[in-house]
Design an enzyme around this catalytic site. Structure first.
Site, PDB file in Angstrom:
ATOM      1  N   ALA A   1      -0.281  -8.652  -4.854  1.00  0.00           N
ATOM      2  CA  ALA A   1      -0.227  -8.428  -6.252  1.00  0.00           C
ATOM      3  C   ALA A   1      -0.392  -6.642  -6.544  1.00  0.00           C
ATOM      4  O   ALA A   1      -1.310  -6.171  -6.134  1.00  0.00           O
ATOM      5  CB  ALA A   1      -1.473  -8.905  -6.927  1.00  0.00           C
ATOM      6  N   PRO A   2       0.554  -6.289  -7.364  1.00  0.00           N
ATOM      7  CA  PRO A   2       0.376  -4.802  -7.780  1.00  0.00           C
ATOM      8  C   PRO A   2      -0.995  -4.529  -8.555  1.00  0.00           C
ATOM      9  O   PRO A   2      -1.466  -3.427  -8.609  1.00  0.00           O
ATOM     10  CB  PRO A   2       1.865  -4.518  -8.264  1.00  0.00           C
ATOM     11  CG  PRO A   2       2.051  -5.579  -8.821  1.00  0.00           C
ATOM     12  CD  PRO A   2       1.721  -6.857  -8.088  1.00  0.00           C
ATOM     13  N   ASN A   3      -1.209  -5.587  -9.164  1.00  0.00           N
ATOM     14  CA  ASN A   3      -2.306  -5.352 -10.075  1.00  0.00           C
ATOM     15  C   ASN A   3      -3.388  -6.717 -10.072  1.00  0.00           C
ATOM     16  O   ASN A   3      -2.565  -7.720 -10.748  1.00  0.00           O
ATOM     17  CB  ASN A   3      -2.159  -4.890 -11.422  1.00  0.00           C
ATOM     18  CG  ASN A   3      -3.259  -4.188 -12.229  1.00  0.00           C
ATOM     19  OD1 ASN A   3      -4.320  -4.568 -12.299  1.00  0.00           O
ATOM     20  ND2 ASN A   3      -2.811  -3.127 -12.874  1.00  0.00           N
ATOM     21  N   PHE A   4      -4.591  -6.848  -9.868  1.00  0.00           N
ATOM     22  CA  PHE A   4      -5.378  -7.966  -9.944  1.00  0.00           C
ATOM     23  C   PHE A   4      -6.406  -8.010 -11.152  1.00  0.00           C
ATOM     24  O   PHE A   4      -6.969  -8.844 -11.095  1.00  0.00           O
ATOM     25  CB  PHE A   4      -6.297  -7.965  -8.718  1.00  0.00           C
ATOM     26  CG  PHE A   4      -5.528  -8.249  -7.262  1.00  0.00           C
ATOM     27  CD1 PHE A   4      -5.345  -9.620  -6.912  1.00  0.00           C
ATOM     28  CD2 PHE A   4      -5.212  -7.392  -6.328  1.00  0.00           C
ATOM     29  CE1 PHE A   4      -4.882 -10.056  -5.912  1.00  0.00           C
ATOM     30  CE2 PHE A   4      -4.500  -7.877  -5.157  1.00  0.00           C
ATOM     31  CZ  PHE A   4      -4.510  -9.120  -4.947  1.00  0.00           C
TER      32      PHE A   4
ATOM     33  N   GLY B   1      -9.006  -1.463   5.365  1.00  0.00           N
ATOM     34  CA  GLY B   1      -9.097  -0.453   4.300  1.00  0.00           C
ATOM     35  C   GLY B   1     -10.761  -0.573   3.852  1.00  0.00           C
ATOM     36  O   GLY B   1     -10.967  -0.130   2.724  1.00  0.00           O
TER      37      GLY B   1
ATOM     38  N   THR C   1      -2.588  -3.141  -1.986  1.00  0.00           N
ATOM     39  CA  THR C   1      -1.911  -1.946  -1.401  1.00  0.00           C
ATOM     40  C   THR C   1      -0.751  -2.048  -2.394  1.00  0.00           C
ATOM     41  O   THR C   1       0.213  -2.778  -2.293  1.00  0.00           O
ATOM     42  CB  THR C   1      -1.550  -1.869   0.129  1.00  0.00           C
ATOM     43  OG1 THR C   1      -2.810  -2.017   0.569  1.00  0.00           O
ATOM     44  CG2 THR C   1      -1.349  -0.440   0.234  1.00  0.00           C
TER      45      THR C   1
ATOM     46  N   MET D   1     -11.491   0.757  -3.080  1.00  0.00           N
ATOM     47  CA  MET D   1     -11.040  -0.747  -3.383  1.00  0.00           C
ATOM     48  C   MET D   1     -11.857  -1.386  -2.097  1.00  0.00           C
ATOM     49  O   MET D   1     -12.493  -2.548  -2.347  1.00  0.00           O
ATOM     50  CB  MET D   1      -9.651  -0.802  -3.433  1.00  0.00           C
ATOM     51  CG  MET D   1      -8.918  -0.425  -4.742  1.00  0.00           C
ATOM     52  SD  MET D   1      -9.924  -1.003  -6.319  1.00  0.00           S
ATOM     53  CE  MET D   1      -9.084  -3.035  -5.809  1.00  0.00           C
TER      54      MET D   1
ATOM     55  N   THR E   1       2.098  -1.236 -10.447  1.00  0.00           N
ATOM     56  CA  THR E   1       1.896  -1.975 -11.813  1.00  0.00           C
ATOM     57  C   THR E   1       3.182  -1.462 -12.790  1.00  0.00           C
ATOM     58  O   THR E   1       3.846  -2.373 -13.366  1.00  0.00           O
ATOM     59  CB  THR E   1       0.749  -1.765 -12.533  1.00  0.00           C
ATOM     60  OG1 THR E   1      -0.318  -2.158 -11.617  1.00  0.00           O
ATOM     61  CG2 THR E   1       0.882  -2.451 -13.759  1.00  0.00           C
TER      62      THR E   1
ATOM     63  N   HIS F   1      -3.633   7.449 -13.562  1.00  0.00           N
ATOM     64  CA  HIS F   1      -4.597   7.147 -12.672  1.00  0.00           C
ATOM     65  C   HIS F   1      -5.260   8.233 -12.144  1.00  0.00           C
ATOM     66  O   HIS F   1      -5.093   9.339 -12.495  1.00  0.00           O
ATOM     67  CB  HIS F   1      -3.717   6.457 -11.220  1.00  0.00           C
ATOM     68  CG  HIS F   1      -3.448   5.169 -11.502  1.00  0.00           C
ATOM     69  ND1 HIS F   1      -2.144   4.990 -12.151  1.00  0.00           N
ATOM     70  CD2 HIS F   1      -3.946   3.801 -11.120  1.00  0.00           C
ATOM     71  CE1 HIS F   1      -1.958   3.429 -12.436  1.00  0.00           C
ATOM     72  NE2 HIS F   1      -3.243   3.036 -11.649  1.00  0.00           N
TER      73      HIS F   1
ATOM     74  N   LYS G   1      -4.978   9.042  -5.980  1.00  0.00           N
ATOM     75  CA  LYS G   1      -4.003   7.942  -5.963  1.00  0.00           C
ATOM     76  C   LYS G   1      -2.666   8.550  -5.136  1.00  0.00           C
ATOM     77  O   LYS G   1      -2.075   9.713  -5.465  1.00  0.00           O
ATOM     78  CB  LYS G   1      -3.283   7.336  -7.124  1.00  0.00           C
ATOM     79  CG  LYS G   1      -2.474   6.020  -6.921  1.00  0.00           C
ATOM     80  CD  LYS G   1      -2.379   5.406  -8.160  1.00  0.00           C
ATOM     81  CE  LYS G   1      -1.251   4.361  -8.111  1.00  0.00           C
ATOM     82  NZ  LYS G   1      -1.513   3.365  -7.192  1.00  0.00           N
TER      83      LYS G   1
END
Ligand code: NAD
Length: 226
Positions: free
Chosen positions: A102-105, A11, A81, A16, A143, A132, A136
Site C-alpha cells: 500500500a502506498p498509503n495506509f 526498517g 515502502t 515509520m 500516493t 512531504h 523523504k
C-alpha cells in the site's frame, strides 16, 4: 484461542518502523518478534525464522529484495515502502506466502484517492500537489503516482494529471488534487499530521495478508471493500 500473529519489522530503526513496532506491541493478537535494520546491526535473515508476517518500511532499493527473501522463507509481507514498481513482484503470485503493498495506509488518503478518481470522470483537467517532510527520498510520492494512474484510467481523456512535489521541514504527508473545468475548480485535500494515521491500516494489513486470494494485492482499498 488462536495464537497471536508473530510480526517482524524491516526498517525498524526508521521513523515509520519505530511507529509500527510500537503499534504492533500494543495491538491485541500480535507479537513483535524481530526488528531488522542495518542501523540496529540486524539483517533480515535473523528475524524471519520467528515471524508469520514481515512489515517493510525501508528504502525503495531494498523493498523488493526484502520481500523476495521473506516470501522464500514462507513469511507473508506487508510493504509500506514507496518508490519502487509493484510490478517487480508480480512473479510471486504463486509463491507460498502473500504480498500486500500500500502506498498509503491512512484511511483518509485512500478516500481522497477514491473521491479524486470519481471527480476525474466529470471534470476536464486536474493537477496533483504532494507535500512531504524534507527527508523523504522518493519523488513523486507513491500516493501521488497511484492517484494519477487511477485518475487517468477513470477520465474520458485518459490524460495523466501532472504531479508537483514539495519537500519542506515541518510537513509529514499531504496531498491536494485540484480539478478544473469551465468557470470552476474542485480541491480535494488530505493531511497526515502524525505517523499514527497509518497504523490502523498497517495493523489491518497484518491481520489480512495471510488470507489474500490474489498476491501481490496493491492498495488498502482492497482490504476495506471500497
Ligand atoms: N505506505 C505508507 O502509508 C507510508 C507512510 C509513510 C512513509 N512511507 C514510506 O516508508 C518508507 C520509510 O519511511 P521512513 O520515513 O520511515 O524512512 P526512514 O529513513 O526514517 O527509515 C528507513 C529505515 O530503513 C532502514 N533500512 C535501509 N535498508 C534496509 C534493509 N535492507 N533492511 C532493513 N532496513 C533497512 C534504514 O536504516 C532506516 O532506519 C519510505 O519509502 C516512505 O516513503 C509509506
Amino acid at each position: 484461542m488462536a495464537s497471536s500473529i508473530r510480526v517482524a519489522v524491516a526498517g525498524a530503526a526508521g521513523r515509520m518502523g519505530q511507529t509500527v513496532c510500537g503499534a504492533v506491541e500494543s495491538a491485541p493478537g500480535m507479537e513483535l518478534t524481530g526488528r531488522a535494520d542495518p542501523a540496529l546491526d540486524t539483517p533480515l535473515g535473523d528475524v524471519l525464522e520467528n515471524a508469520d508476517v514481515l512489515v517493510d518500511f525501508t528504502v525503495p532499493t531494498s523493498a523488493v529484495a526484502n520481500a523476495r527473501e521473506a516470501v522464500a522463507a514462507g513469511v507473508h509481507v506487508v510493504i509500506g515502502t514507496t518508490g519502487f514498481d509493484p510490478h517487480e513482484l508480480t512473479d510471486l503470485k504463486d509463491a507460498k506466502a502473500n504480498v500486500f503493498i500500500a502506498p498509503n495506509f491512512a484511511i483518509g488518503a485512500v478516500l481522497m484517492m477514491e473521491f479524486a478518481t470519481e471527480a476525474a470522470k466529470h471534470m476536464a483537467k486536474a493537477e496533483i500537489i504532494e507535500l512531504h517532510h524534507d527527508r523523504k527520498v522518493d519523488a513523486p510520492s507513491g500516493t501521488a503516482a497511484r492517484t494519477a494512474r487511477l485518475m487517468a484510467a477513470a477520465s474520458e481523456s485518459g490524460a495523466t494529471p501532472p504531479i508537483h512535489s514539495v519537500r519542506l521541514p515541518g510537513l509529514v504527508a499531504h496531498q491536494e488534487v485540484i480539478l478544473g473545468d469551465v468557470g470552476q475548480t474542485l480541491t480535494i485535500r488530505h493531511d497526515s499530521t502524525d505517523r499514527e494515521s497509518f497504523m490502523p491500516g498497517v495493523l489491518l494489513a497484518i491481520r489480512k495478508v495471510g488470507d489474500l486470494t490474489e498476491s501481490p494485492t496493491v492498495g488498502l482499498e482492497r482490504l476495506l471493500g471500497l
